[in-house]
Design a protein around this motif. Structure first.
Motif, PDB file in Angstrom:
ATOM      1  N   HIS A 261       8.685  17.531   5.473  1.00  0.00           N
ATOM      2  CA  HIS A 261       7.333  17.671   4.959  1.00  0.00           C
ATOM      3  C   HIS A 261       6.560  18.695   5.775  1.00  0.00           C
ATOM      4  O   HIS A 261       6.689  18.754   7.001  1.00  0.00           O
ATOM      5  CB  HIS A 261       6.592  16.333   4.982  1.00  0.00           C
ATOM      6  CG  HIS A 261       7.188  15.309   4.080  1.00  0.00           C
ATOM      7  ND1 HIS A 261       7.407  14.006   4.458  1.00  0.00           N
ATOM      8  CD2 HIS A 261       7.626  15.402   2.804  1.00  0.00           C
ATOM      9  CE1 HIS A 261       7.957  13.328   3.458  1.00  0.00           C
ATOM     10  NE2 HIS A 261       8.092  14.171   2.447  1.00  0.00           N
ATOM     11  N   GLN A 273      -5.277   9.088   1.843  1.00  0.00           N
ATOM     12  CA  GLN A 273      -5.500   7.729   2.325  1.00  0.00           C
ATOM     13  C   GLN A 273      -6.939   7.518   2.795  1.00  0.00           C
ATOM     14  O   GLN A 273      -7.508   6.431   2.617  1.00  0.00           O
ATOM     15  CB  GLN A 273      -4.520   7.411   3.455  1.00  0.00           C
ATOM     16  CG  GLN A 273      -3.074   7.285   2.974  1.00  0.00           C
ATOM     17  CD  GLN A 273      -2.143   6.748   4.040  1.00  0.00           C
ATOM     18  OE1 GLN A 273      -2.032   7.322   5.131  1.00  0.00           O
ATOM     19  NE2 GLN A 273      -1.458   5.659   3.735  1.00  0.00           N
ATOM     20  N   ASP A 326      -3.065   0.456  -3.082  1.00  0.00           N
ATOM     21  CA  ASP A 326      -1.684   0.873  -2.802  1.00  0.00           C
ATOM     22  C   ASP A 326      -1.654   1.953  -1.736  1.00  0.00           C
ATOM     23  O   ASP A 326      -0.822   1.919  -0.815  1.00  0.00           O
ATOM     24  CB  ASP A 326      -1.022   1.392  -4.079  1.00  0.00           C
ATOM     25  CG  ASP A 326      -0.789   0.295  -5.102  1.00  0.00           C
ATOM     26  OD1 ASP A 326      -0.715  -0.886  -4.698  1.00  0.00           O
ATOM     27  OD2 ASP A 326      -0.690   0.611  -6.298  1.00  0.00           O
ATOM     28  N   MET A 330       0.300   1.886   2.100  1.00  0.00           N
ATOM     29  CA  MET A 330       1.508   2.688   2.266  1.00  0.00           C
ATOM     30  C   MET A 330       1.569   3.372   3.630  1.00  0.00           C
ATOM     31  O   MET A 330       0.539   3.696   4.228  1.00  0.00           O
ATOM     32  CB  MET A 330       1.594   3.740   1.159  1.00  0.00           C
ATOM     33  CG  MET A 330       1.853   3.173  -0.226  1.00  0.00           C
ATOM     34  SD  MET A 330       1.683   4.414  -1.535  1.00  0.00           S
ATOM     35  CE  MET A 330       3.065   5.517  -1.152  1.00  0.00           C
ATOM     36  N   ALA A 333       4.308   8.482   5.695  1.00  0.00           N
ATOM     37  CA  ALA A 333       5.519   9.174   5.250  1.00  0.00           C
ATOM     38  C   ALA A 333       5.757   8.979   3.753  1.00  0.00           C
ATOM     39  O   ALA A 333       6.179   9.913   3.051  1.00  0.00           O
ATOM     40  CB  ALA A 333       6.730   8.677   6.042  1.00  0.00           C
ATOM     41  N   ASP A 334       5.470   7.788   3.238  1.00  0.00           N
ATOM     42  CA  ASP A 334       5.663   7.533   1.814  1.00  0.00           C
ATOM     43  C   ASP A 334       4.640   8.293   0.974  1.00  0.00           C
ATOM     44  O   ASP A 334       4.963   8.817  -0.103  1.00  0.00           O
ATOM     45  CB  ASP A 334       5.568   6.035   1.527  1.00  0.00           C
ATOM     46  CG  ASP A 334       6.714   5.251   2.150  1.00  0.00           C
ATOM     47  OD1 ASP A 334       7.800   5.841   2.319  1.00  0.00           O
ATOM     48  OD2 ASP A 334       6.516   4.066   2.488  1.00  0.00           O
ATOM     49  N   VAL A 335       3.404   8.355   1.458  1.00  0.00           N
ATOM     50  CA  VAL A 335       2.376   9.109   0.729  1.00  0.00           C
ATOM     51  C   VAL A 335       2.718  10.594   0.746  1.00  0.00           C
ATOM     52  O   VAL A 335       2.598  11.293  -0.269  1.00  0.00           O
ATOM     53  CB  VAL A 335       0.990   8.865   1.333  1.00  0.00           C
ATOM     54  CG1 VAL A 335      -0.082   9.653   0.562  1.00  0.00           C
ATOM     55  CG2 VAL A 335       0.648   7.392   1.336  1.00  0.00           C
ATOM     56  N   GLY A 337       5.633  11.863   0.905  1.00  0.00           N
ATOM     57  CA  GLY A 337       6.746  12.048  -0.009  1.00  0.00           C
ATOM     58  C   GLY A 337       6.280  12.183  -1.448  1.00  0.00           C
ATOM     59  O   GLY A 337       6.821  12.979  -2.227  1.00  0.00           O
ATOM     60  N   ASP A 338       5.259  11.405  -1.804  1.00  0.00           N
ATOM     61  CA  ASP A 338       4.710  11.504  -3.156  1.00  0.00           C
ATOM     62  C   ASP A 338       4.017  12.844  -3.356  1.00  0.00           C
ATOM     63  O   ASP A 338       4.168  13.480  -4.401  1.00  0.00           O
ATOM     64  CB  ASP A 338       3.729  10.355  -3.406  1.00  0.00           C
ATOM     65  CG  ASP A 338       3.456  10.142  -4.877  1.00  0.00           C
ATOM     66  OD1 ASP A 338       4.411   9.806  -5.609  1.00  0.00           O
ATOM     67  OD2 ASP A 338       2.307  10.328  -5.319  1.00  0.00           O
ATOM     68  N   ARG A 341       6.580  15.494  -3.895  1.00  0.00           N
ATOM     69  CA  ARG A 341       7.219  15.404  -5.214  1.00  0.00           C
ATOM     70  C   ARG A 341       6.407  16.121  -6.281  1.00  0.00           C
ATOM     71  O   ARG A 341       6.932  16.958  -7.015  1.00  0.00           O
ATOM     72  CB  ARG A 341       7.415  13.932  -5.597  1.00  0.00           C
ATOM     73  CG  ARG A 341       7.991  13.725  -6.994  1.00  0.00           C
ATOM     74  CD  ARG A 341       8.034  12.252  -7.353  1.00  0.00           C
ATOM     75  NE  ARG A 341       6.717  11.626  -7.316  1.00  0.00           N
ATOM     76  CZ  ARG A 341       5.798  11.768  -8.267  1.00  0.00           C
ATOM     77  NH1 ARG A 341       6.039  12.529  -9.331  1.00  0.00           N
ATOM     78  NH2 ARG A 341       4.622  11.161  -8.156  1.00  0.00           N
TER      79      ARG A 341
END
Length: 463
Positions: A261, A273, A326, A330, A333-335, A337-338, A341
């Protein structure tokens, strides 16, 4: 001989306005805006540079400007309406309005509160006159493409402020002009390459090629036909701030986002966030958050560099919408990743070429990016757009007297979504300077966290 037009000059005791025309005559003609330009609503973008003593002089800036406008002649023209009431450029050589003024009350540059934009910076920007509404499409046809302002201070410092019409060019394009203007003022032998206005690079395909269903679906998700009015104005009060982010905090964000990232993706995820926290704390308990990222398409459409000097807009704005709760739960790292994407999904040559064809099929009906409107969540989503200013040429903005002590964008746009623009600090130490135009709830959350967004104190700039 440099041609300085003074047909629009007045002196009210503080401001002197002259119109600087290109040093060589321009054969009057019309230059259509590209299909990608037509996706931009009538918005002005500003930026400014702060110079300590000795600062560039008005005479040097105007002389270099006249020479630079020979290659950048569209900037010396006006935006007018064509027969379909779409905006286009009248390249007339009319010139650029240049205001020279002295700070009121004998103020010194160090006294300007740079971080509190509404209090200190607003008056340093050249104001463009409100446009007129074209009856048929309610599109603002503003007139002048660029206005410039030099504000001199008692200490010998100065601020150079610039305002340009976003429909004519994006930040990448205007950066090209700034670099060329500064190089000309320095009388640099290493002249930057001339700009390209080849509309064929972004012309629709004839006949339009069959697009994959996924390409059509992405365009329909990111853009929509609109009533010809500009994006809806913000329903609540927004604040304008400039923050700084330390290089160590940027590195920490990137590390938290995990491998694969970029710094910008990590920053965007963190901001998303923060918006979720602001949404939860708002009086309306907003349940959705929309985050968009401006993506430049030059290298996507032409990896061989054919668009490196292209002057105009080559932008798309992918976005993601997620529930506020949500997002708050989170991991970063997951955010991130979104974010990666949905940015990667739009960062392709196929998407940009398909977008050009899509606009062609829609014309003359205008279109707009859904991210301006909160994505699929509409006005019920807490919305924000990140536009990277990391290519901002602060290290090349030497007009012959040295580099600026500070520089930033200024974009208090009227749409409901927030707008955030990070760029490198003029200190050259890896820090970021971040301009934000956001809802008060978002600014409050930014300022409450112990790291990342730090108040911009004048001691940081003028130490």
């Amino acid at each position: 001989m440099v041609k300085l037009e003074a047909t629009k000059e007045h002196d009210d005791g503080r401001d002197v306005i002259v119109t600087v025309a290109p040093a060589l005559p321009v054969q009057e003609h019309r230059l259509p805006l590209s299909n990608l330009d037509l996706l931009l609503p009538p918005l002005d973008v500003s930026l400014f540079f702060c110079y300590l003593h000795p600062a560039p002089t008005a005479a040097a800036l105007k002389e270099a400007l006249a020479k630079t406008l020979v290659a950048y002649y569209p900037l010396a023209g006006e935006v007018v309406a064509n027969g379909d009431r779409e905006p286009e450029l009248l390249c007339s050589g009319r010139g650029v309005d240049f205001t020279e003024t002295t700070a009121a009350g004998g103020a010194e540059l160090r006294q300007i509160r740079l971080g509190a934009v509404d209090e200190g910076v607003e008056k340093l920007m050249p104001a463009k006159k409100a446009g007129v509404m074209a009856v048929k499409v309610c599109m603002m046809i503003d007139g002048l493409v660029v206005k410039l302002r030099l504000t001199k201070f008692r200490c010998g410092g100065a601020v150079v402020g610039c305002t340009f019409d976003h429909r004519v060019c994006d930040a990448y394009s205007f950066n090209m002009f700034l670099v060329a203007w500064a190089a000309t003022a320095r009388d640099s032998s290493a002249s930057p390459p001339a700009p390209s206005f080849r509309r064929s690079l972004v012309a629709p395909r004839d006949p339009p090629q069959q697009r994959a269903p996924s390409t059509d679906a992405l365009i329909d998700r990111l853009f929509s036909p609109r009533s010809a009015a500009p994006p809806p104005a913000a329903t609540g009060r927004s604040v304008n701030r400039i923050y700084r982010i330390a290089a160590a905090d940027i590195a920490a964000l990137k590390a938290s986002a995990g491998p694969g990232h970029t710094k910008l993706e990590a920053f965007t995820a963190h901001l998303w966030q923060l918006c979720a926290r602001a949404a939860a704390a708002s009086a309306h308990q907003i349940s959705q958050c929309c985050m968009g990222v401006v993506v430049d398409g030059r290298t996507r459409m032409f990896p061989d560099g054919a668009m490196k000097a292209y002057f105009g807009n080559v932008l798309t704005i992918p976005y993601g919408v997620m529930g506020s709760e949500d997002l708050r739960r989170m991991a970063l790292a997951d955010v991130a990743g979104d974010v990666h994407r949905w940015v990667a999904e739009a960062a392709t040559g196929d998407h940009f070429r398909g977008l050009v064809d899509w606009v062609e099929a829609l014309r003359p009906k205008p279109a707009a990016a859904r991210a301006y409107l909160g994505g699929t969540g509409g006005n019920e989503a807490m919305s924000c757009i990140v536009s990277s200013g990391m290519t901002f040429p602060v290290g090349k903005a030497d007009f012959g007297t040295g580099l600026p002590a500070f520089a930033s964008y200024h974009f208090p746009w009227p749409a409901g979504a927030g707008y955030v623009m990070p760029m490198p600090s003029a200190r050259g130490d890896g820090d970021w300077v971040v301009y934000v135009h956001v809802a008060p709830e978002v600014a409050k959350v930014m300022e409450e966290e112990s790291t990342v967004f730090q108040a911009l104190e004048n001691s940081y700039v003028f130490e």
